[in-house]
Design a protein around this motif. Structure first.
Motif, PDB file in Angstrom:
ATOM      1  N   TYR A 199       0.836  -1.207   0.000  1.00 25.55           N
ATOM      2  CA  TYR A 199       0.000   0.000   0.000  1.00 25.55           C
ATOM      3  C   TYR A 199       0.871   1.257   0.000  1.00 25.55           C
ATOM      4  O   TYR A 199       1.786   1.401   0.805  1.00 25.55           O
ATOM      5  N   PHE A 200       0.537   2.143  -0.938  1.00 23.61           N
ATOM      6  CA  PHE A 200       1.196   3.428  -1.067  1.00 23.61           C
ATOM      7  C   PHE A 200       0.165   4.543  -0.842  1.00 23.61           C
ATOM      8  O   PHE A 200      -1.013   4.273  -0.600  1.00 23.61           O
ATOM      9  N   VAL A 201       0.599   5.794  -0.944  1.00 20.37           N
ATOM     10  CA  VAL A 201      -0.277   6.938  -0.701  1.00 20.37           C
ATOM     11  C   VAL A 201      -0.385   7.776  -1.961  1.00 20.37           C
ATOM     12  O   VAL A 201       0.614   8.019  -2.648  1.00 20.37           O
ATOM     13  N   GLY A 202      -1.604   8.190  -2.286  1.00 22.27           N
ATOM     14  CA  GLY A 202      -1.833   9.057  -3.431  1.00 22.27           C
ATOM     15  C   GLY A 202      -2.915  10.067  -3.122  1.00 22.27           C
ATOM     16  O   GLY A 202      -3.676   9.920  -2.159  1.00 22.27           O
ATOM     17  N   GLU A 203      -2.996  11.094  -3.935  1.00 17.61           N
ATOM     18  CA  GLU A 203      -3.978  12.165  -3.722  1.00 17.61           C
ATOM     19  C   GLU A 203      -5.348  11.785  -4.260  1.00 17.61           C
ATOM     20  O   GLU A 203      -5.461  11.134  -5.301  1.00 17.61           O
TER      21      GLU A 203
END
Length: 297
Positions: free
Chosen positions: A68-72
């Motif tokens: 899991y990564f972070v995005g807008e």
């Protein structure tokens, strides 16, 4: 340079903290434990379709795991998932290290976590890379710390295919807080609707090569389970469009799948875009989107 999302307001901290610290697991079978059948491979990207096992053997020394990564998103930073091949010797440690690195295949994704390398015994007790991880880095907000922690929890539970709470330990081997967030009973996955991006493309992967037609798949929570998609050319013109119907909506993210015909397109670089349906007609914050650059051969 590691891509790190802006520290914009992302979640109502109290809502996430309540779920995070309550000590009870999420009911979402898709997100932190996306395993319900044999791996299916697609010609476009060769990644597992949603609902399949994230730990099937890709090669003798590799397994495929969710990271899991972070995005807008219109709701602020949220978690996006990629399936990645990692070393089979310690898939949990490799997946957590990858989440911390921010080295996603999709250039729109990043990380809120500090840099660090994990080494694990493959269970729900995870040693932190070093004791600096017990404290939030200078300038990190509480909301960012909570979402960063959820990167670890969703990734760990996905690799382990279990909703068992994740306990983190410091250099002494004792249970400890993470990024300044404490829990007496281990950390569990927060509400997926408040934590995950509401649409996520699993296949095709970024930079996949396709021809003829390909199967696009992913997960979403979109109005009336409708997940619109578009294929855009290098000038951002829509050259194909349609919609997929997910298996449900509202309470969590559900799998969707659709066939995309590219047989009539000129070879070249295109962008596949999936999005949530927008019943407001553009009056709200707008749809959540996830896009993948592909090459049509």
């Amino acid at each position: 340079m590691t891509r790190r999302p802006r520290s914009a307001a992302l979640l109502v901290a109290a809502l996430v903290a309540t779920t995070l610290l309550a000590g009870c697991g999420s009911d979402s079978a898709e997100d932190q434990s996306p395993a319900s059948g044999p791996t299916r491979h697609h010609s476009a990207g060769s990644t597992p379709s949603d609902g399949s096992s994230p730990s099937s053997t890709a090669q003798a020394d590799q397994v495929t795991v969710p990271v899991y990564f972070v995005g807008e998103t219109p709701q602020g930073p949220r978690l996006y998932r990629e399936f990645r091949k990692v070393d089979a010797a310690d898939p949990l440690g490799a997946a957590l290290s990858l989440a911390a690195s921010g080295e996603a295949l999709d250039p729109d994704y990043g990380t809120l976590l500090p840099a660090g390398t994990f080494s694990t015994s493959g269970d729900a007790t995870v040693a932190l890379p070093d004791d600096s991880w017990t404290r939030a880095p200078k300038g990190m907000s509480q909301t960012d710390a909570l979402l960063a922690l959820q990167q670890l929890v969703y990734t760990a539970q996905g690799v382990l295919q279990s909703r068992e709470p994740i306990t983190f330990t410091d250099s002494s081997g004792g249970a400890t807080q993470v990024l300044g967030v404490a829990s007496e009973d281990g950390f569990t996955a927060a509400d997926p609707i408040k934590t995950l991006a509401l649409v996520n493309v699993t296949s095709p992967e970024s930079n996949a090569e396709v021809s003829g037609s390909f199967t696009a798949s992913g997960v979403s929570s979109s109005f009336e389970a409708t997940t619109p998609w578009e294929l855009r050319d290098a000038d951002d013109r829509v050259v194909a469009q349609g919609s997929a119907t997910a298996e449900g909506w509202m309470d969590k993210l559900y799998p969707w799948e659709t066939e995309v015909d590219v047989s009539g397109l000129e070879p070249g670089v295109y962008t596949f875009v999936a999005m949530t349906d927008d019943p407001s007609g553009g009056e709200g914050a707008g749809p959540t989107v996830d896009s993948k650059t592909i090459t049509v051969s």
